[in-house]
Enzyme design. Structure first.
Site, mmCIF file in Angstrom:
data_model
loop_
_atom_site.group_PDB
_atom_site.id
_atom_site.type_symbol
_atom_site.label_atom_id
_atom_site.label_comp_id
_atom_site.label_asym_id
_atom_site.label_seq_id
_atom_site.Cartn_x
_atom_site.Cartn_y
_atom_site.Cartn_z
ATOM 1 N N GLU A 174 0.823 -1.220 0.000
ATOM 2 C CA GLU A 174 0.000 0.000 0.000
ATOM 3 C C GLU A 174 0.855 1.266 0.000
ATOM 4 O OE1 GLU A 174 -3.013 -0.108 3.015
ATOM 5 O OE2 GLU A 174 -3.988 -1.843 2.138
ATOM 6 N N GLU A 356 -5.323 -8.267 -0.074
ATOM 7 C CA GLU A 356 -6.090 -7.934 1.142
ATOM 8 C C GLU A 356 -7.533 -7.658 0.754
ATOM 9 O OE1 GLU A 356 -4.885 -4.763 3.777
ATOM 10 O OE2 GLU A 356 -2.781 -5.382 3.690
HETATM 11 O O1 IFM Z 1 -4.551 -3.184 8.789
HETATM 12 C C1 IFM Z 1 -4.480 -2.611 7.529
HETATM 13 C C2 IFM Z 1 -3.264 -3.122 6.774
HETATM 14 O O2 IFM Z 1 -2.086 -2.904 7.472
HETATM 15 C C3 IFM Z 1 -3.163 -2.419 5.450
HETATM 16 N N1 IFM Z 1 -4.405 -2.505 4.719
HETATM 17 C C4 IFM Z 1 -5.618 -2.164 5.398
HETATM 18 C C5 IFM Z 1 -5.712 -2.913 6.697
HETATM 19 C C6 IFM Z 1 -7.019 -2.547 7.426
HETATM 20 O O3 IFM Z 1 -7.050 -1.193 7.695
#
Ligand code: IFM
Length: 453
Positions: A174, A356
């Site tokens: 990210e 994710e």
């Molecule tokens: O916990 C975070 C993760 O570290 C990065 N993506 C989003 C998740 C939820 O906020």
């Protein structure tokens, strides 16, 4: 394509080698921040800064995964995942970010990787999930062009040590979240709010990605290398005209500032103009290196509003009243997920792994019988899985899906107030309890795993 139940449908929709996984990150679960020679990171610092984390908590203990990783691997095996995405903590292996190597830290990841492999699970290693060594931030961190070189040296250390057993690498997790929140909006470490600092950070992180890809490619035979991008549609708050420009600029920052230069070789127009003073001849070729896959982290749409008090003139807008959300306050909009997957395939032409997707909230508590029945998370995962199938049927080249997250964990600025895990963690006792969603995911994997697997 007709939708058939169970395995027949899976054979039709999912590629034979589709990967089902779970994701975590080092600072969010490991704990043991002052153990085994680990150096401090910018998140240790932020947690000790007043107001840095909403509930005043920190990652000192987190899930104590550093000591309990064996139990966590067994839990993953029970769910039946194919893959485990974790991150290496840069300050655990290079306590000052460069120079002296910490063998104890490397040994920890050896044990973790060996344990994961013994459980029949494929390790996916993320090099950077936001925990920059504090010693490097003291030298300017990502605003210092040298940071790209320090990152390349760190990547080489990790590649040499683990590349015999790990083949799946992500350079960063990210990009736009940690740069935007860390250097323009004070929602993440190191908490700088400055346009120039933010632009430099964007460019130097992009350069570091390019170095990382080349280092991994040259040192790890058979490496499969990707980068993980958060992407979600940006909508103007209230659909109002006055928020349109804010949404367009946030879209450049959120969705395109990293994948466009990395995969297409250029910055989106507004950023390109602003970042030009920091771009040196040859940089764009250095950034745009061939990768094997695109990691997509996707939750729900975001809303932008014009806000003159903010560094870039945009702020976070309100979600429209009545929008469904299952606890975390983020809107549930699975059609945007489907469209994103189809759109990404067309735009970048690289195989996609959803690295994710998942559902947070503060309501997961054991009932009188000790069970955690997280119906809201199951509902979220169900509708997003429907969208995933639709995307595959619509031509999206998706090769795998990872739930965020294996465990309830330290959710950055929200501390321990948001639980994303398939496994409940009691942060007093550190007891792990698989939630109903863990059983749901286990059943889904069994039912959708292609017949020949
Ligand atoms: O916990 C975070 C993760 O570290 C990065 N993506 C989003 C998740 C939820 O906020």
């Amino acid at each position: 394509m007709a939708t058939l139940p169970g395995k027949e449908a899976a054979a039709q929709v999912f590629p034979a080698d589709f990967v089902w996984g779970v994701s975590t990150s080092a600072y969010q679960i490991e704990g043991a921040v002052a153990e085994g020679g680990r150096g401090p990171s910018i998140w240790d610092r932020r947690c000790r800064t007043k107001g840095g984390v909403g509930d005043g908590s920190n990652g000192d203990v987190a899930c104590d995964h550093y000591h309990r990783f064996g139990e966590d691997i067994a839990l993953m095996r029970d769910i039946g995942v194919d893959a485990y995405r974790f991150s290496v903590a840069w300050p655990r292996v290079l306590p000052r970010g460069r120079g002296a190597v910490n063998q104890v830290g490397l040994d920890f990841y050896d044990r973790l990787i060996d344990g994961v492999l013994e459980a029949g699970i494929t390790p996916w290693l993320t090099l950077y999930h936001w925990d920059l060594p504090q010693a490097l931030d003291d030298l300017g961190g990502w605003t210092n062009r040298d940071c790209a070189g320090w990152y390349a040296d760190y990547a080489a250390l990790v590649a040499r040590r683990f590349g015999d057993r790990v083949k799946r690498f992500a350079t960063f997790n990210e990009f736009s979240v940690f740069t935007l929140f860390g250097y323009a909006i004070d929602w993440a470490a190191p908490g700088v709010t400055d346009r120039m600092a933010h632009l430099k950070a964007i460019h130097h992180v992009n350069l570091a990605h390019g170095f990382g890809v080349d280092v991994l490619r040259s040192l790890v035979p058979g490496a499969s290398i990707g980068a993980i991008h958060n992407r979600q549609i940006v909508l103007p708050e209230g659909g109002r005209e006055e928020n349109m420009a804010a949404a367009a600029l946030l879209d450049e920052h959120w969705n395109r500032a990293f994948p466009d230069p990395q995969l297409l070789g250029y910055y989106p127009p507004q950023i390109a103009e602003a970042i030009e003073p920091f771009v040196v001849a040859g940089d764009m070729a250095r950034i745009c290196r061939p990768v094997d896959w695109f990691g997509l982290n996707h939750y729900g749409p975001i809303f932008a509003k014009a806000d003159a008090t903010q560094v870039w003139g945009f702020g976070w807008g309100e979600t429209p009243a009545g929008t469904p959300d299952y606890g975390v306050g983020w809107p549930i909009f699975p059609d945007a997920f489907r469209d994103e997957l189809i759109g990404l395939t067309k735009r970048y032409g690289v195989p996609i792994y959803v690295t994710e997707n998942g559902c947070g909230g503060d309501r997961d508590k054991p009932d009188a019988d000790g069970r955690v029945i997280d119906t809201h998370r199951i509902k979220y995962l169900e509708v997003y899985h429907r969208a995933l199938r639709e995307a595959l049927a619509g031509g999206a080249d998706v090769r795998g899906y990872f739930v965020w997250s294996l465990l309830d964990n330290f959710e950055w600025g929200a501390g321990y107030g948001q639980r994303f895990g398939l496994i409940h963690v009691d942060f007093e006792t550190l007891k792990r309890t698989p939630k109903a969603s863990a059983a749901w995911y286990r059943d889904l994997i069994v039912n959708l795993r292609p017949l020949e697997k």
